[in-house]
Write an enzyme that holds these catalytic residues in place. Structure first.
Site, PDB file in Angstrom:
ATOM      1  N   GLY A 242       0.782  -1.238   0.000  1.00 52.97           N
ATOM      2  CA  GLY A 242       0.000   0.000   0.000  1.00 52.97           C
ATOM      3  C   GLY A 242       0.803   1.271   0.000  1.00 52.97           C
ATOM      4  N   GLU A 280       4.859  -6.136   2.408  1.00 47.79           N
ATOM      5  CA  GLU A 280       4.732  -6.847   1.126  1.00 47.79           C
ATOM      6  C   GLU A 280       4.238  -5.831   0.104  1.00 47.79           C
ATOM      7  OE1 GLU A 280       2.055 -10.050   2.341  1.00 47.79           O
ATOM      8  OE2 GLU A 280       0.373  -8.655   2.316  1.00 47.79           O
ATOM      9  N   CYS A 281       5.184  -5.128  -0.477  1.00 52.75           N
ATOM     10  CA  CYS A 281       4.846  -4.014  -1.371  1.00 52.75           C
ATOM     11  C   CYS A 281       4.902  -4.455  -2.826  1.00 52.75           C
ATOM     12  CB  CYS A 281       5.836  -2.875  -1.166  1.00 52.75           C
ATOM     13  SG  CYS A 281       5.732  -2.180   0.484  1.00 52.75           S
ATOM     14  N   GLY A 282       3.963  -3.976  -3.597  1.00 51.04           N
ATOM     15  CA  GLY A 282       3.944  -4.258  -5.029  1.00 51.04           C
ATOM     16  C   GLY A 282       4.263  -3.006  -5.813  1.00 51.04           C
ATOM     17  N   ARG A 283       3.293  -2.116  -5.860  1.00 51.35           N
ATOM     18  CA  ARG A 283       3.397  -0.896  -6.648  1.00 51.35           C
ATOM     19  C   ARG A 283       4.694  -0.120  -6.375  1.00 51.35           C
ATOM     20  NH1 ARG A 283      -1.054   1.510  -8.633  1.00 51.35           N
ATOM     21  NH2 ARG A 283      -2.268   0.364  -7.101  1.00 51.35           N
ATOM     22  N   CYS A 358     -12.020  -0.420 -29.854  1.00 48.83           N
ATOM     23  CA  CYS A 358     -13.293   0.134 -30.311  1.00 48.83           C
ATOM     24  C   CYS A 358     -14.199   0.426 -29.123  1.00 48.83           C
ATOM     25  CB  CYS A 358     -13.955  -0.839 -31.266  1.00 48.83           C
ATOM     26  SG  CYS A 358     -12.863  -1.275 -32.616  1.00 48.83           S
ATOM     27  N   TYR A 387       1.176  -2.990 -12.091  1.00 54.26           N
ATOM     28  CA  TYR A 387      -0.242  -2.980 -12.459  1.00 54.26           C
ATOM     29  C   TYR A 387      -0.478  -2.359 -13.844  1.00 54.26           C
ATOM     30  CZ  TYR A 387      -0.544  -3.935  -7.462  1.00 54.26           C
ATOM     31  OH  TYR A 387      -0.375  -4.489  -6.219  1.00 54.26           O
TER      32      TYR A 387
HETATM   33  C1  LIG Z   1      -2.062  -6.318  -3.689  1.00 51.27           C
HETATM   34  C2  LIG Z   1      -1.602  -6.677  -2.352  1.00 51.27           C
HETATM   35  C3  LIG Z   1      -0.377  -6.189  -1.871  1.00 51.27           C
HETATM   36  C4  LIG Z   1       0.467  -5.201  -2.635  1.00 51.27           C
HETATM   37  O1  LIG Z   1      -0.181  -3.981  -2.663  1.00 51.27           O
HETATM   38  P1  LIG Z   1       0.548  -2.658  -3.228  1.00 51.27           P
HETATM   39  O2  LIG Z   1      -0.503  -1.618  -3.066  1.00 51.27           O
HETATM   40  O3  LIG Z   1       0.898  -2.927  -4.636  1.00 51.27           O
HETATM   41  O4  LIG Z   1       1.736  -2.414  -2.382  1.00 51.27           O
HETATM   42  C5  LIG Z   1       0.049  -6.634  -0.634  1.00 51.27           C
HETATM   43  N1  LIG Z   1      -0.690  -7.494   0.105  1.00 51.27           N
HETATM   44  C6  LIG Z   1      -1.893  -7.962  -0.319  1.00 51.27           C
HETATM   45  C7  LIG Z   1      -2.637  -8.892   0.533  1.00 51.27           C
HETATM   46  C8  LIG Z   1      -2.380  -7.560  -1.548  1.00 51.27           C
HETATM   47  O5  LIG Z   1      -3.563  -8.015  -1.953  1.00 51.27           O
END
Ligand SMILES: *Cc1c(COP(=O)(O)O)cnc(C)c1O
Length: 417
Positions: A242, A280-283, A358, A387
């Site tokens: 997040g 646990e970071c993604g973005r 389209c 994403y």
């Molecule tokens: C998607 C998700 C994340 C990563 O979220 P980001 O906003 O990309 O950091 C971490 N934990 C869980 C459970 C998620 O569903």
């Protein structure tokens, strides 16, 4: 539109990407359409972030943001592990590393997925419901295993404002805070599970480092209280992901150094000896080093509005449409125009950038003021590494996929995905 990148090093890395796009254009007659990921920059930035984390904190990468093999290979030696949300993601991780720690979360885990999680030796399973705990207990029993779990809790709130809220309100995620006493009572009857802590992933795209540190502290305070109430040995608090990316003002990003400083002071006070905090970071890990490049095919005016049509669109890069924002971009001018017919162009005009689909929803940027754009120029969208491709509906209309180019130590390896 001028793009601002903070730090000299990032500017150099950004120029390198733009230069690669220009070189590609000279090499091919087909319109350019590509994702580019600067793996050197990804490594450098992630290493520098991990290095300053306090000892009681570990960074995992949530691979759903971008699970391409090259990305996982680049990150595996740097991050502590990967967070996954399906058996498919577990397998992607295990292709890259036989033993890197895996955290397995997400609602609706099937028996096959939980079996797979045990086979692939995941480090922790984040339980989303009582039913999931019952299911896992039975599977663990049939393997004669004791399985470590964190309970995902959906807090009462109110929580800080965010673009996407997974907790603090009704959602499909986690066990409601109010139901925790009942859940803890029921878990006593599940001998094959070991509750080692709690998991929270309450919001997405938080840009405020101070507010995020306060949230993490709040998680730790609650987890300690619950551990005392229920007689648990608290080993882990997973504070989720997040951490945000500011797509609107690129020069104002989440302040990692401030965040880390507050972990070391504010949060540390709430951490009991032996407790580990996982992120646990993604973005925040992969967004900034990835780019989407799309060549301008046409420029047209319609009912008083100007449209730039690019090679590609939201079937490659759905992020702007899913977040309902205008994605920033830079125009890479291409001087050559080898065609005998007129070159469509705009000068000092407001325009929207759209793709080849389209549907009027195929918009990457809406009503942006632009200096000059011509057919054959290339638009380069930064902060596209998370994403982007991963959430897009690639085969709608059956256009070709973009090229995927990974910039790495002086070599540019390309390939179709
Ligand atoms: C998607 C998700 C994340 C990563 O979220 P980001 O906003 O990309 O950091 C971490 N934990 C869980 C459970 C998620 O569903």
């Amino acid at each position: 539109m001028a793009l601002v990148f903070t730090g000299k090093q990032m500017q150099t890395e950004h120029r390198r990407v733009a230069e690669t796009v220009r070189e590609r254009k000279q090499m091919q007659s087909e319109p350019i359409c590509a994702y580019l990921h600067n793996l050197d920059a990804l490594r450098k930035v992630t290493e520098s972030r991990v290095k300053v984390l306090p000892g009681f904190c570990k960074l995992f990468y949530a691979i759903k943001a971008n699970s391409e093999e090259a990305i996982l290979r680049a990150l595996a030696p740097i991050v502590h592990g990967f967070e996954v949300a399906s058996l498919g993601e577990i397998k992607k991780v295990r292709q890259v590393s036989a033993d890197i720690p895996i955290l397995f979360g997400g609602p609706g885990k099937t028996e096959a997925e939980l079996e797979g999680a045990l086979q692939h030796d995941v480090h922790l399973i984040h339980a989303e419901s009582m039913h999931e705990l019952n299911k896992l207990n039975a599977i663990a029993g049939s393997h004669n295993k004791k399985v470590s779990v964190l309970l995902r809790i959906n807090l009462k709130g109110p929580l800080p404002q965010a673009k996407l809220a997974m907790g603090g309100r009704p959602t499909q995620f986690g066990i409601e805070e109010e139901q925790l006493p009942q859940a803890m009572e029921q878990i006593k009857a599940l001998p094959n599970l070991q509750v080692e802590g709690f998991h929270f992933h309450s919001l997405s795209n938080n840009l405020d480092a101070e507010a995020h540190a306060e949230l993490v502290r709040y998680y730790c305070t609650l987890a300690r209280r619950w551990a005392e109430t229920y007689g648990l040995t608290l080993r882990y608090v997973n504070a989720g992901g997040g951490l945000g990316v500011n797509y609107a003002e690129l020069e104002q990003q989440f302040d990692w150094n401030h965040f880390v400083g507050r972990l070391d002071s504010l949060v540390k006070e709430a951490v009991s000896p032996g407790l580990m905090i996982y992120f646990e970071c993604g973005r925040y890990v992969t967004a900034a080093t990835g780019y989407y490049a799309a060549e301008v095919l046409d420029i047209k005016r319609n009912h008083g509005k100007c449209y730039i049509v690019v090679r590609g669109g939201t079937h490659h890069f759905r992020l702007p449409s899913s977040w309902q924002h205008s994605h920033p971009f830079e125009v890479i001018p291409v001087e050559e125009w080898p065609h005998p017919y007129e070159r469509p162009s705009l000068n000092q005009e407001m325009a929207s950038v759209v793709g080849q689909l389209c549907t009027p929803k195929d918009v990457l940027a809406q009503d942006v003021q632009l200096e000059r754009v011509r057919a054959g120029d290339i638009l380069l969208f930064p902060y596209a590494g998370a994403y982007g491709w991963a959430i897009s509906h690639h085969d709608f209309l059956s256009h070709p996929h973009p090229e995927h180019i990974y910039l790495e130590s002086g070599t540019e390896a390309g390939g179709d995905v």
